[in-house]
Design a protein around this motif. Structure first.
Motif, PDB file in Angstrom:
ATOM      1  N   ASP A 162      29.020  67.345  58.703  1.00  0.00           N
ATOM      2  CA  ASP A 162      28.074  67.239  57.594  1.00  0.00           C
ATOM      3  C   ASP A 162      26.655  67.572  58.048  1.00  0.00           C
ATOM      4  O   ASP A 162      25.884  68.213  57.321  1.00  0.00           O
ATOM      5  N   GLN A 163      26.296  67.131  59.248  1.00  0.00           N
ATOM      6  CA  GLN A 163      24.961  67.424  59.781  1.00  0.00           C
ATOM      7  C   GLN A 163      24.810  68.916  60.073  1.00  0.00           C
ATOM      8  O   GLN A 163      23.737  69.501  59.865  1.00  0.00           O
ATOM      9  N   ILE A 164      25.858  69.545  60.580  1.00  0.00           N
ATOM     10  CA  ILE A 164      25.794  70.969  60.889  1.00  0.00           C
ATOM     11  C   ILE A 164      25.623  71.781  59.609  1.00  0.00           C
ATOM     12  O   ILE A 164      24.821  72.725  59.543  1.00  0.00           O
ATOM     13  N   THR A 165      26.376  71.442  58.573  1.00  0.00           N
ATOM     14  CA  THR A 165      26.199  72.115  57.285  1.00  0.00           C
ATOM     15  C   THR A 165      24.755  72.028  56.831  1.00  0.00           C
ATOM     16  O   THR A 165      24.153  73.029  56.414  1.00  0.00           O
ATOM     17  N   ALA A 166      24.198  70.844  56.913  1.00  0.00           N
ATOM     18  CA  ALA A 166      22.815  70.633  56.473  1.00  0.00           C
ATOM     19  C   ALA A 166      21.835  71.443  57.300  1.00  0.00           C
ATOM     20  O   ALA A 166      20.900  72.065  56.761  1.00  0.00           O
ATOM     21  N   SER A 167      22.009  71.454  58.613  1.00  0.00           N
ATOM     22  CA  SER A 167      21.083  72.164  59.484  1.00  0.00           C
ATOM     23  C   SER A 167      21.131  73.667  59.237  1.00  0.00           C
ATOM     24  O   SER A 167      20.094  74.331  59.145  1.00  0.00           O
ATOM     25  N   ALA A 174      21.995  59.229  64.040  1.00  0.00           N
ATOM     26  CA  ALA A 174      21.920  57.799  63.733  1.00  0.00           C
ATOM     27  C   ALA A 174      21.408  57.542  62.323  1.00  0.00           C
ATOM     28  O   ALA A 174      21.696  56.500  61.737  1.00  0.00           O
ATOM     29  N   ALA A 175      20.648  58.487  61.788  1.00  0.00           N
ATOM     30  CA  ALA A 175      20.159  58.336  60.415  1.00  0.00           C
ATOM     31  C   ALA A 175      21.282  58.554  59.404  1.00  0.00           C
ATOM     32  O   ALA A 175      21.203  58.062  58.270  1.00  0.00           O
ATOM     33  N   PHE A 176      22.335  59.298  59.778  1.00  0.00           N
ATOM     34  CA  PHE A 176      23.457  59.578  58.888  1.00  0.00           C
ATOM     35  C   PHE A 176      22.970  60.074  57.525  1.00  0.00           C
ATOM     36  O   PHE A 176      23.485  59.661  56.481  1.00  0.00           O
ATOM     37  N   ASN A 177      21.997  60.966  57.549  1.00  0.00           N
ATOM     38  CA  ASN A 177      21.383  61.440  56.312  1.00  0.00           C
ATOM     39  C   ASN A 177      21.258  62.959  56.367  1.00  0.00           C
ATOM     40  O   ASN A 177      20.210  63.490  56.739  1.00  0.00           O
ATOM     41  N   PRO A 178      22.321  63.693  56.007  1.00  0.00           N
ATOM     42  CA  PRO A 178      22.254  65.158  56.080  1.00  0.00           C
ATOM     43  C   PRO A 178      21.125  65.766  55.250  1.00  0.00           C
ATOM     44  O   PRO A 178      20.598  66.816  55.612  1.00  0.00           O
ATOM     45  N   ALA A 179      20.768  65.120  54.151  1.00  0.00           N
ATOM     46  CA  ALA A 179      19.665  65.648  53.352  1.00  0.00           C
ATOM     47  C   ALA A 179      18.373  65.657  54.157  1.00  0.00           C
ATOM     48  O   ALA A 179      17.558  66.589  54.058  1.00  0.00           O
ATOM     49  N   LEU A 180      18.152  64.635  54.977  1.00  0.00           N
ATOM     50  CA  LEU A 180      16.980  64.598  55.849  1.00  0.00           C
ATOM     51  C   LEU A 180      17.076  65.686  56.906  1.00  0.00           C
ATOM     52  O   LEU A 180      16.084  66.374  57.200  1.00  0.00           O
ATOM     53  N   THR A 181      18.247  65.861  57.504  1.00  0.00           N
ATOM     54  CA  THR A 181      18.437  66.921  58.495  1.00  0.00           C
ATOM     55  C   THR A 181      18.133  68.281  57.895  1.00  0.00           C
ATOM     56  O   THR A 181      17.482  69.125  58.527  1.00  0.00           O
ATOM     57  N   GLN A 182      18.572  68.514  56.670  1.00  0.00           N
ATOM     58  CA  GLN A 182      18.301  69.793  56.015  1.00  0.00           C
ATOM     59  C   GLN A 182      16.801  69.978  55.779  1.00  0.00           C
ATOM     60  O   GLN A 182      16.258  71.066  55.970  1.00  0.00           O
ATOM     61  N   GLU A 183      16.131  68.925  55.391  1.00  0.00           N
ATOM     62  CA  GLU A 183      14.688  68.998  55.162  1.00  0.00           C
ATOM     63  C   GLU A 183      13.943  69.342  56.451  1.00  0.00           C
ATOM     64  O   GLU A 183      13.017  70.166  56.454  1.00  0.00           O
ATOM     65  N   LEU A 184      14.337  68.722  57.552  1.00  0.00           N
ATOM     66  CA  LEU A 184      13.701  69.014  58.838  1.00  0.00           C
ATOM     67  C   LEU A 184      13.980  70.452  59.276  1.00  0.00           C
ATOM     68  O   LEU A 184      13.094  71.129  59.810  1.00  0.00           O
ATOM     69  N   ALA A 185      15.200  70.922  59.069  1.00  0.00           N
ATOM     70  CA  ALA A 185      15.530  72.293  59.434  1.00  0.00           C
ATOM     71  C   ALA A 185      14.731  73.282  58.600  1.00  0.00           C
ATOM     72  O   ALA A 185      14.260  74.311  59.114  1.00  0.00           O
ATOM     73  N   ARG A 186      14.572  72.982  57.331  1.00  0.00           N
ATOM     74  CA  ARG A 186      13.795  73.874  56.467  1.00  0.00           C
ATOM     75  C   ARG A 186      12.327  73.903  56.909  1.00  0.00           C
ATOM     76  O   ARG A 186      11.684  74.964  56.921  1.00  0.00           O
ATOM     77  N   ALA A 187      11.791  72.754  57.293  1.00  0.00           N
ATOM     78  CA  ALA A 187      10.410  72.705  57.777  1.00  0.00           C
ATOM     79  C   ALA A 187      10.261  73.487  59.071  1.00  0.00           C
ATOM     80  O   ALA A 187       9.261  74.183  59.292  1.00  0.00           O
ATOM     81  N   THR A 188      11.252  73.381  59.960  1.00  0.00           N
ATOM     82  CA  THR A 188      11.238  74.140  61.207  1.00  0.00           C
ATOM     83  C   THR A 188      11.270  75.640  60.923  1.00  0.00           C
ATOM     84  O   THR A 188      10.530  76.428  61.532  1.00  0.00           O
ATOM     85  N   ALA A 189      12.122  76.039  59.986  1.00  0.00           N
ATOM     86  CA  ALA A 189      12.218  77.458  59.633  1.00  0.00           C
ATOM     87  C   ALA A 189      10.890  77.973  59.076  1.00  0.00           C
ATOM     88  O   ALA A 189      10.469  79.102  59.388  1.00  0.00           O
ATOM     89  N   ALA A 190      10.227  77.177  58.262  1.00  0.00           N
ATOM     90  CA  ALA A 190       8.947  77.606  57.701  1.00  0.00           C
ATOM     91  C   ALA A 190       7.913  77.847  58.796  1.00  0.00           C
ATOM     92  O   ALA A 190       7.164  78.834  58.765  1.00  0.00           O
ATOM     93  N   ASP A 191       7.870  76.961  59.787  1.00  0.00           N
ATOM     94  CA  ASP A 191       6.944  77.151  60.902  1.00  0.00           C
ATOM     95  C   ASP A 191       7.329  78.370  61.736  1.00  0.00           C
ATOM     96  O   ASP A 191       6.465  79.117  62.208  1.00  0.00           O
TER      97      ASP A 191
END
Length: 735
Positions: free
Chosen positions: A211-216, A156-173
């Motif tokens: 687009d979301q999958i690419t970002a994730s 719903a956010a339609f913001n792949p850059a945000l999805t990528q940021e969340l995935a990167r934060a998850t990976a760091a944890d």
């Protein structure tokens, strides 16, 4: 944009975005410690020294609890090394609900580091088992972790850059806790909201999900964690909306709808793919060579690891009844293309079946070597063949990111000027007003959600009632009452100026989360009816993993309606800001909201019907209101080498989002009136105007043509194409 069935209140608008996420990708961003060719060379050297039993162990996965005391949450058992030597697993996993002791990030880091050391001592070539887990909205199995909105909200956010940021934060944890492999992201489409995994998808539209999958994938793998595209393919369109059911998919629909997100993930470098637990056209995917080898590896060019879903080899015998026994089922799956089997509770049984299949000639030794080599190569790419530093055991405080993410998802569906709340007495109630379980949904601490498994921990979350009280502006007073004391609640409602009622689904996952009626519990519906009956302005806040059908008389009476999805740890704080007008509602529906059960399956890309009528949904894909207004103008479309550049000028205040739709020329086959091909989003200052541009790769304009039972061919046909962005349109002739 398609008009909703009913007239909604003050309609703020959707606009365009300069923060574009282009579909063209340059590949993975550095998860492998070794290039695949070098990793495969090292893996081959280990494989050549392995026995048959060791190869069979290498292609199996054992549950984390097998190495814990009493096979449940606890410390690592004293004979864990012997268990490794007996099972010889190539991988271990935690499906949720089991944990080391202490059950803390530090405890996880130490336990997994210990298992890695034991693996080096007891497994072939000193190569430890790789650990995988479902970190699907943050490291959701770990107490103390911040949990982000589920994928549907991010859609719903339609913001792949945000999805990528969340995935990167998850990976760091994950890396801080020595975790290497995430069973995420879900690349399935959400086409049937009755399905229990609908909330794990990014929505219904192929290229928007792509687009979301690419970002994730890029976010996870740039953070050092292997991503898993799941569930290949067609899992999101099960018959009757039931999990793990059969999907009937034409070749045309396969290519036009279901493959684009997987194509995008493979191009982004996803290192693994998980197979669909269900069946397609009557064939269980775990036994389909056509899907797992010919399509995935042949047509899409995937070169990584294919892993089964949970215990799906047994389902071929005991559920689908397509194979007579475990040996034949094992042989069929391995030959179809499964490299690693997720048989965490029955590793020995699977190993015996696979050994019998190999020794009996049902599975060739070459095929077993191929699967084991892929498993070893996967681990070499992740650096598991070398010494590496231990994770810190310290995970980040992600609350600020979680609030920003939740705020981006919130979708306003109705508003007759009840919102924003600026003054007066506010009464907040409903089962979701202070429930961590409802707010977080499934896959939170436990597989089925908070309070439903072996781990009793209840996460600290910002709930709606608490946030409304804590952040009320001057002139607003807030009281909260539970809905169980109905007489006292209705008495308090008489003196309130605004009532905010938070309703939602109980947490669940997979088949337990199926909702065949798309309904809330009857008690919640009655609560809403009672509150509307007071005549006071009622704001409905819904926390759910799908569209919910309310009785028509209630739906038509809602002064204000907010879809919050499953907003995560900071959902309450984000909601309070939006309800008080400190922030807007940037979210837009990532799915079509049906008006009745008979409209389930109605999507934005549904072609015209033969009878000539076009059913209208309650709310269309991309719908959402806000406190802002906009103007659009000067729509243009220009052909470039391998794409079409679409632009529009937007004047607006606040943040707005538009789905860009393309109408294709007649091709002889049914085609959507407007195919979603991308999204643009922008934040503008009052009266600011900006020209926004989206680059649409030409593959998004391919028509898949062919007769009913013949082959299909994808091509960009010559003719006129129309691109719609809000109220603007632009025409272009191709080629």
């Amino acid at each position: 944009m398609t008009t909703p069935k009913r007239k909604v209140g003050v309609r703020a608008v959707q606009a365009l975005s300069a923060a574009l996420f282009l579909a063209t990708t340059t590949g993975a961003q550095g998860v492998p410690s070794l290039p695949q060719a070098e990793a495969q060379t090292r893996a081959q050297a280990v494989l050549e020294k392995m026995t048959l039993d060791e190869k069979i162990g290498q292609v199996s996965m054992a549950h984390f609890f097998r190495f814990l005391e009493g096979r449940k949450s606890g410390p690592i058992t004293a004979n864990a090394g012997d268990i490794f030597a007996q099972l010889l697993p190539g991988a271990t996993l935690n499906g949720g609900g089991d944990a080391p002791q202490p059950n803390t990030p530090r405890g996880w880091a130490d336990a997994l580091r210990g298992l890695e050391a034991l693996g080096r001592q007891n497994l072939p070539g000193g190569v430890p088992a790789v650990f995988g887990t479902d970190s699907v909205h943050g490291v959701n199995n770990v107490p103390g972790a911040t949990l982000y909105p589920h994928n549907l909200g991010l859609g719903a956010a339609f913001n792949p850059a945000l999805t990528q940021e969340l995935a990167r934060a998850t990976a760091a944890d994950m890396r801080a806790m020595n975790m290497d492999w995430d069973f995420s992201p879900v690349a399935d489409l959400g086409r049937d909201p009755r399905w229990g995994r609908f909330y794990e998808t990014f929505g219904e539209s192929p290229w928007l999900v792509a687009d979301q999958i690419t970002a994730s994938v890029q976010g996870l793998q740039s953070g050092g964690v292997a991503a898993t595209l799941k569930h290949f393919v067609g899992y999101g369109s099960p018959g009757l909306g039931r999990d793990r059911a059969n999907a009937e998919i034409s070749t045309r629909a396969l290519h036009e709808l279901y493959l684009p997100p997987f194509k995008a993930g493979i191009r982004a470098g996803a290192m693994s793919v998980m197979a669909n637990s269900g069946s397609v056209n009557g064939v269980p995917v775990h036994a389909s060579q056509n899907i797992l080898t010919d399509l995935l590896r042949g047509e899409l060019g995937f070169k990584g690891l294919v892993v089964s879903d949970w215990n799906d080899i047994d389902r071929l015998v005991n559920t689908f009844k397509t194979h007579a026994d475990l040996v034949r089922a094992t042989a069929a799956s391995v030959n179809a293309g499964i490299d690693l089997y997720m048989v965490p509770n029955d590793v020995e049984k699977y190993g015996a079946a696979l050994k019998e299949a190999v020794e009996g000639g049902l599975v060739s030794r070459e095929r077993l070597d191929e699967a084991a080599l892929r498993m070893l190569t996967f681990k070499a790419q992740l650096g598991l063949m070398d010494a590496r530093p231990a994770g810190s055991g310290v995970i980040a405080d992600g609350r600020a990111l979680a609030k920003r993410a939740a705020a981006a998802t919130l979708t306003l569906l109705e508003n007759d000027e009840t919102l924003p709340v600026k003054k007066g007495r506010v009464l907040v109630t409903g089962p979701a007003m202070d429930s961590a379980a409802i707010q977080l949904g499934g896959w939170s601490v436990n597989w089925q959600g908070v309070g439903k498994g072996n781990v009793s921990y209840v996460p600290k979350v910002s709930t709606l009632a608490t946030a409304l009280k804590a952040s009320a502006p001057a002139g607003v007073t807030v009281s909260a009452l539970p809905d169980g004391k109905r007489e006292a609640l209705l008495k308090a409602a008489k003196s309130a100026d605004t009532i905010i009622v938070a309703l939602g689904e109980a947490p669940a996952a997979e088949s337990q989360a199926n909702n065949p009626e798309l309904a809330l519990p009857t008690g919640q519906v009655q609560l809403l009816r009672d509150l509307l009956g007071t005549g006071k302005p009622v704001v409905l806040v819904l926390m759910a993993g799908r569209p919910i059908l309310l009785p028509e008389d209630l739906q038509n009476r809602l002064p204000a309606f907010v879809m919050a999805y499953l907003p995560g740890s900071e959902g309450g704080a984000a909601l309070a800001d939006a309800l008080y007008g400190r922030a807007g509602f940037p979210g837009r529906l990532p799915f079509t909201w049906p008006g009745s059960l008979g409209e389930v399956g109605l999507t934005a890309d549904r072609p015209p019907e033969g009878a000539g009528d076009a059913p209208l949904p309650l709310y269309p894909l991309g719908f959402g209101l806000d406190y802002t207004a906009f103007r659009t103008g000067d729509g243009q479309a220009v052909k470039t080498a391998n794409s079409v550049k679409v632009s529009v000028t937007v004047t607006n205040t606040g943040t707005a989002t538009f789905i860009v739709r393309a109408s294709l020329p007649p091709a002889g086959n049914l085609e959507a009136v407007g195919r979603p091909v991308g999204v643009v989003q922008v934040s503008l200052k009052p009266s600011e105007a900006r020209k926004l541009t989206l680059v649409v790769p030409v593959e998004r304009l391919e028509a898949f043509t062919g007769d009913a039972f013949g082959g299909v061919r994808g091509e960009v046909l010559p003719g006129q194409y129309t691109f719609e962005i809000g109220d603007e349109s632009a025409r272009l002739s191709l080629p």
